[in-house]
Design a protein around this motif. Structure first.
Motif, PDB file in Angstrom:
ATOM      1  N   PRO A   1       3.247   0.923 -10.613  1.00 32.88           N
ATOM      2  CA  PRO A   1       2.712   1.888  -9.088  1.00 32.88           C
ATOM      3  C   PRO A   1       4.054   3.312  -9.870  1.00 32.88           C
ATOM      4  O   PRO A   1       4.685   2.831 -10.764  1.00 32.88           O
ATOM      5  CB  PRO A   1       4.249   1.052  -8.346  1.00 32.88           C
ATOM      6  CG  PRO A   1       3.854  -0.198  -8.254  1.00 32.88           C
ATOM      7  CD  PRO A   1       3.860  -0.258  -9.836  1.00 32.88           C
TER       8      PRO A   1
ATOM      9  N   SER B   1       9.167   1.398  -8.578  1.00 28.74           N
ATOM     10  CA  SER B   1       9.469   0.333  -7.644  1.00 28.74           C
ATOM     11  C   SER B   1      10.940   0.157  -7.633  1.00 28.74           C
ATOM     12  O   SER B   1      11.320   0.395  -8.118  1.00 28.74           O
ATOM     13  CB  SER B   1       9.267  -0.914  -8.987  1.00 28.74           C
ATOM     14  OG  SER B   1       7.498  -1.076  -8.260  1.00 28.74           O
TER      15      SER B   1
ATOM     16  N   PRO C   1       6.682 -10.131  -8.198  1.00 33.77           N
ATOM     17  CA  PRO C   1       6.381  -8.578  -6.768  1.00 33.77           C
ATOM     18  C   PRO C   1       8.299  -9.010  -5.598  1.00 33.77           C
ATOM     19  O   PRO C   1       9.103  -7.609  -5.358  1.00 33.77           O
ATOM     20  CB  PRO C   1       6.070  -8.467  -5.753  1.00 33.77           C
ATOM     21  CG  PRO C   1       4.927  -9.577  -6.197  1.00 33.77           C
ATOM     22  CD  PRO C   1       6.168  -9.528  -7.907  1.00 33.77           C
TER      23      PRO C   1
ATOM     24  N   VAL D   1      11.275  -7.100  -4.627  1.00 33.11           N
ATOM     25  CA  VAL D   1      11.356  -5.624  -4.824  1.00 33.11           C
ATOM     26  C   VAL D   1      11.116  -4.764  -3.245  1.00 33.11           C
ATOM     27  O   VAL D   1      10.870  -5.267  -2.428  1.00 33.11           O
ATOM     28  CB  VAL D   1       9.917  -5.265  -5.205  1.00 33.11           C
ATOM     29  CG1 VAL D   1       9.423  -3.540  -5.209  1.00 33.11           C
ATOM     30  CG2 VAL D   1       9.398  -4.972  -6.313  1.00 33.11           C
TER      31      VAL D   1
ATOM     32  N   THR E   1       7.159  -0.117  -3.293  1.00 37.59           N
ATOM     33  CA  THR E   1       6.696   0.497  -3.482  1.00 37.59           C
ATOM     34  C   THR E   1       6.004   1.720  -3.696  1.00 37.59           C
ATOM     35  O   THR E   1       6.421   2.396  -2.601  1.00 37.59           O
ATOM     36  CB  THR E   1       5.817  -0.703  -4.836  1.00 37.59           C
ATOM     37  OG1 THR E   1       4.819  -0.254  -3.422  1.00 37.59           O
ATOM     38  CG2 THR E   1       5.682  -1.503  -4.923  1.00 37.59           C
TER      39      THR E   1
ATOM     40  N   TYR F   1      -0.079  -3.998  -2.547  1.00 38.41           N
ATOM     41  CA  TYR F   1       1.733  -4.250  -1.849  1.00 38.41           C
ATOM     42  C   TYR F   1       1.931  -5.468  -1.190  1.00 38.41           C
ATOM     43  O   TYR F   1       3.215  -5.974  -1.129  1.00 38.41           O
ATOM     44  CB  TYR F   1       2.097  -3.094  -1.694  1.00 38.41           C
ATOM     45  CG  TYR F   1       1.745  -1.674  -3.337  1.00 38.41           C
ATOM     46  CD1 TYR F   1       1.809  -2.507  -4.780  1.00 38.41           C
ATOM     47  CD2 TYR F   1       1.954  -1.147  -2.979  1.00 38.41           C
ATOM     48  CE1 TYR F   1       1.944  -2.080  -6.163  1.00 38.41           C
ATOM     49  CE2 TYR F   1       2.176  -0.265  -4.687  1.00 38.41           C
ATOM     50  CZ  TYR F   1       1.635  -0.721  -5.564  1.00 38.41           C
ATOM     51  OH  TYR F   1       1.301   0.389  -6.754  1.00 38.41           O
TER      52      TYR F   1
ATOM     53  N   TYR G   1       5.997   0.466   1.613  1.00 39.00           N
ATOM     54  CA  TYR G   1       5.236   1.646   0.573  1.00 39.00           C
ATOM     55  C   TYR G   1       5.007   2.946   0.554  1.00 39.00           C
ATOM     56  O   TYR G   1       4.792   2.563   2.384  1.00 39.00           O
ATOM     57  CB  TYR G   1       3.246   0.574   0.758  1.00 39.00           C
ATOM     58  CG  TYR G   1       3.047   1.480   0.040  1.00 39.00           C
ATOM     59  CD1 TYR G   1       2.955   1.879  -1.652  1.00 39.00           C
ATOM     60  CD2 TYR G   1       1.693   2.110   0.399  1.00 39.00           C
ATOM     61  CE1 TYR G   1       1.958   2.836  -2.506  1.00 39.00           C
ATOM     62  CE2 TYR G   1       0.563   2.753   0.316  1.00 39.00           C
ATOM     63  CZ  TYR G   1       0.934   3.630  -1.231  1.00 39.00           C
ATOM     64  OH  TYR G   1      -0.034   4.186  -2.374  1.00 39.00           O
TER      65      TYR G   1
END
Length: 194
Positions: free
Chosen positions: A84, A87, A103, A106, A109, A131, A139
């Motif tokens: 990405p 992040s 991920p 996280v 993104t 994602y 996102y």
């Protein structure tokens, strides 16, 4: 290579990782939906937007880092690999994780559209699906073609989609909900489109 390595299409993820590690630094490769994809080199406006967002995140939430360039294991059963544009994760979250991190943890993104023929498929379709399948809560798409910021939230990993999508034109105040919890004044983004 192990006999139990999971396959996506006809290529093993491990084979992709080996190819990506041997690619020159001027080339960024991703593995999404069983295909190797080259990510377009960023132009000056693209990088300026990423740096603007990095400053916004650091000012509003100093307990988080916005990593630019960290590879993530994404998609159904983590068989995809994406880099990405950003992040968002807790400080030092990626320490010791290597080129392709899980991920988990996280929070968001980020992708900034490029002016290439693959942007629609990649940034507006494949990336949000990957994602969401990875369970990443937010996102954020900064869509320079549409002059809009698109916030995807409420991921449904089994379906590989975000259930809530909010689109706002450049110039609006855009609230990114928890776990990110920041508001962006997007007026400046009008300066970075063609």
């Amino acid at each position: 290579m192990t006999a139990r390595a999971e396959r996506t299409s006809h290529m093993l993820v491990e084979d992709f990782e080996q190819i990506a590690s041997a690619a020159p630094k001027t080339v960024t490769l991703e593995f999404i939906n069983g295909r190797i994809e080259e990510k377009c080199a960023a132009d000056g406006d693209h990088e300026t937007i990423v740096m603007w967002l990095l400053r916004q995140c650091m000012q509003a939430r100093p307990e988080f880092d916005l990593h630019t360039g960290q590879g993530l294991k994404v998609g159904a059963y983590r068989n995809g690999r994406a880099r990405p544009d950003g992040s968002l994760a807790p400080v030092a979250h990626f320490a010791g994780q290597g080129d392709w991190a899980e991920p988990d943890g996280v929070l968001m993104t980020v992708e900034v559209t490029s002016y290439d023929r693959d942007t629609d498929r990649r940034d507006r379709n494949e990336k949000p699906a990957a994602y969401a399948a990875a369970g990443i809560p937010v996102y954020l798409l900064i869509d320079r073609d549409a002059c809009a910021v698109v916030v995807h939230t409420n991921p449904h990993p089994e379906r590989g989609c975000y259930l809530d999508i909010h689109k706002a034109p450049f110039g609006e105040q855009v609230a990114i909900p928890d776990p990110v919890g920041i508001t962006l004044d997007t007026e400046v983004l009008k300066n970075y489109v063609r």
